[in-house]
Design an enzyme around this catalytic site. Structure first.
Site, mmCIF file in Angstrom:
data_model
loop_
_atom_site.group_PDB
_atom_site.id
_atom_site.type_symbol
_atom_site.label_atom_id
_atom_site.label_comp_id
_atom_site.label_asym_id
_atom_site.label_seq_id
_atom_site.Cartn_x
_atom_site.Cartn_y
_atom_site.Cartn_z
ATOM 1 N N GLY A 210 0.941 -1.110 -0.020
ATOM 2 C CA GLY A 210 -0.161 0.080 -0.081
ATOM 3 C C GLY A 210 0.995 0.981 0.101
ATOM 4 O O GLY A 210 2.024 1.091 -0.293
ATOM 5 N N ASN A 211 0.335 2.278 0.381
ATOM 6 C CA ASN A 211 0.918 3.751 0.511
ATOM 7 C C ASN A 211 0.609 4.545 1.337
ATOM 8 O O ASN A 211 -0.530 3.996 2.162
ATOM 9 C CB ASN A 211 1.198 4.304 -0.896
ATOM 10 C CG ASN A 211 -0.094 4.677 -1.591
ATOM 11 O OD1 ASN A 211 -0.779 5.505 -0.989
ATOM 12 N ND2 ASN A 211 -0.753 4.069 -2.643
ATOM 13 N N TYR A 212 1.049 5.772 1.767
ATOM 14 C CA TYR A 212 0.850 6.634 2.755
ATOM 15 C C TYR A 212 -0.626 7.288 2.615
ATOM 16 O O TYR A 212 -0.876 8.530 3.323
ATOM 17 C CB TYR A 212 1.937 7.564 3.203
ATOM 18 C CG TYR A 212 2.937 6.621 3.882
ATOM 19 C CD1 TYR A 212 2.994 5.947 5.055
ATOM 20 C CD2 TYR A 212 4.085 6.318 3.163
ATOM 21 C CE1 TYR A 212 3.787 5.222 5.621
ATOM 22 C CE2 TYR A 212 5.417 5.769 3.691
ATOM 23 C CZ TYR A 212 4.961 5.097 5.040
ATOM 24 O OH TYR A 212 5.896 4.235 5.510
#
Ligand code: PMT
Length: 402
Positions: A210-212
């Site tokens: 995923g990412n932030y």
């Protein structure tokens, strides 16, 4: 937020009247011109001295001023106000409002008011839940008032339940929203797709890539579009945000493939799309059915590319459809952003960067440059994501209304 707005704050007989002091302070702080009207029962809970000191005006309660017999015209008050807020609203006052029982100035003013009305009930849980009270609330709604539903928690009686007047900050925001919704909307009739948040690509049943992205930027854009009158299809990755607006239809997704499917469904219905989601470019080529076990050996996860949602839809956009992309760049921002405009057929792109703590992912602020397909650009200073969203929607509005 309410600068220059004329507000009638009606206070009734409830323990929550003490919260009205803080509400009044907030309203005045936001620049509102507030006239307090308090019912005779309200005066038993809180003194007019405190309220007049904070509002800078005499507090009205009686039909006539006791000292000189001046008539307090409920008609003039009702016409003067931009918004009337009744907070706290007791069961008694709401009962009188719906039955036009005009035995105090607050009720006569309510009946004369031409402005939007916001009502924030406060009472004990059983009183609140009683069918008689619920019927009155429904009637108030049917007469056009907006109700700020009370919260749940400890009540003055010591019991726990629904009946606590909502926090003053929430009531102020609802007043802002209500006034905002009355304005003429430039994007009424337009439909806009917005993607927001990250996507999660499963590795096994408990892990993902995923990412932030928090979704804050995309949600602010969706909200602003709705405030401008547009109907919004918000396709949101996994985020911890809530949004409630009658013009926003939210679809929650997890992976890039799910986001793509939702976008393909909504894009043909839309006049524009704003792709603010941070879509994972790759996903594991295979998802393990069972949780992967730890070993001491190195592990390799083979990745396959995800579809590029913006590029796919940009390739088949109709002449009258407008698409807006984002470019999140750590270096060579403008060069990369221009490349993305070409590749994905954007009308303009919003360039931002995760390099500074107050910009990009997760923060409440962002700094953007808008670059158009003709390479014209405009850089904006650091702003709240809400204000950044207004800049983006204003740029989109100019193209849509050309
Ligand atoms: O959510 P927040 O915490 O508020 O953070 C906001 C943000 C930093 C995520 C946002 O402002 C932002 O920059 N979003 C785009 C991030 C990104 O993925 O940029 P990109 O340069 O990799 O992608 C370019 C464009 O193509 C974007 O419009 C993206 O939505 C789109 N794209 C990318 C890959 C893909 N597979 N499909 C896409 O549609």
């Amino acid at each position: 937020m309410l600068k220059g707005k004329k507000v009638i704050l009606g206070i009734t007989g409830s323990i929550a009247a003490y919260k009205a002091v803080y509400l009044l302070r907030l309203l005045v702080k936001t620049g509102a011109d507030v006239q307090v009207i308090i019912t005779p029962a309200g005066r038993k809970f809180i003194t007019p001295v405190t309220l007049s000191a904070l509002s800078g005006k005499p507090v009205l309660s009686e039909f006539f001023a006791n000292n000189d017999g001046t008539w307090h015209s409920h008609v003039d008050l009702g016409l003067w106000a931009d918004i009337m807020i009744v907070a706290p609203a007791s069961a008694n006052t709401m009962g009188k409002m719906v039955n036009a029982i005009c035995d105090n100035l607050l009720i006569t003013t309510y009946l004369s008011a031409k402005c939007p009305v916001l009502v924030a009930p406060a009472m004990d849980l059983d009183m609140f839940a009683h069918p008689a009270n619920q019927r009155n609330i429904e009637l108030l709604r049917s007469f056009g008032a907006q109700i700020v539903e009370p919260g749940t928690g400890e009540l003055a009686s010591g019991l726990e339940g629904k009946g606590r007047m909502e926090d003053p900050e929430v009531i102020v925001q609802r007043a802002v929203d209500l006034l905002e919704s009355q304005k003429k909307k430039s994007l009424t009739g337009k439909k806009v797709l917005v993607t927001a948040g990250p996507t999660y690509e499963n590795i096994d049943p408990v892990r993902f890539i995923g990412n932030y992205s928090s979704g804050k930027m995309g949600f602010a854009i969706a909200r602003t579009l709705a405030d401008f009158g547009a109907e919004v299809y918000l396709v949101a990755g996994p985020v911890g945000l809530s949004i409630s607006h009658p013009l926003i239809k939210r679809t929650d997704v997890v992976s890039a493939l799910e986001m793509e499917a939702a976008c393909r469904e909504f894009f043909p219905l839309c006049d524009a799309a704003v792709f603010s989601a941070a879509v994972a470019d790759y996903a594991p080529a295979a998802v393990a059915n069972d949780k992967l076990k730890r070993t001491d050996a190195e592990m390799t996860i083979r990745l396959k590319p995800n579809p590029d949602i913006a590029e796919g839809l940009g390739a088949k956009k109709k002449e009258n459809q407008v698409t807006v992309g984002f470019a999140l760049e750590t270096s060579n921002g403008e060069v990369n952003a221009l490349r993305k405009i070409e590749k994905k057929n954007f009308d303009f792109i919003v360039l931002n960067s995760p390099n500074k703590a107050e910009e990009g992912f997760m923060t409440d602020t962002n700094r953007i440059t808008i670059i158009h397909k003709d390479h014209k650009k405009e850089s904006f200073p650091l702003k709240s994501k809400k204000d950044v969203a207004v800049d983006i929607v204003t740029a989109l509005e100019k193209i849509l209304l050309k």
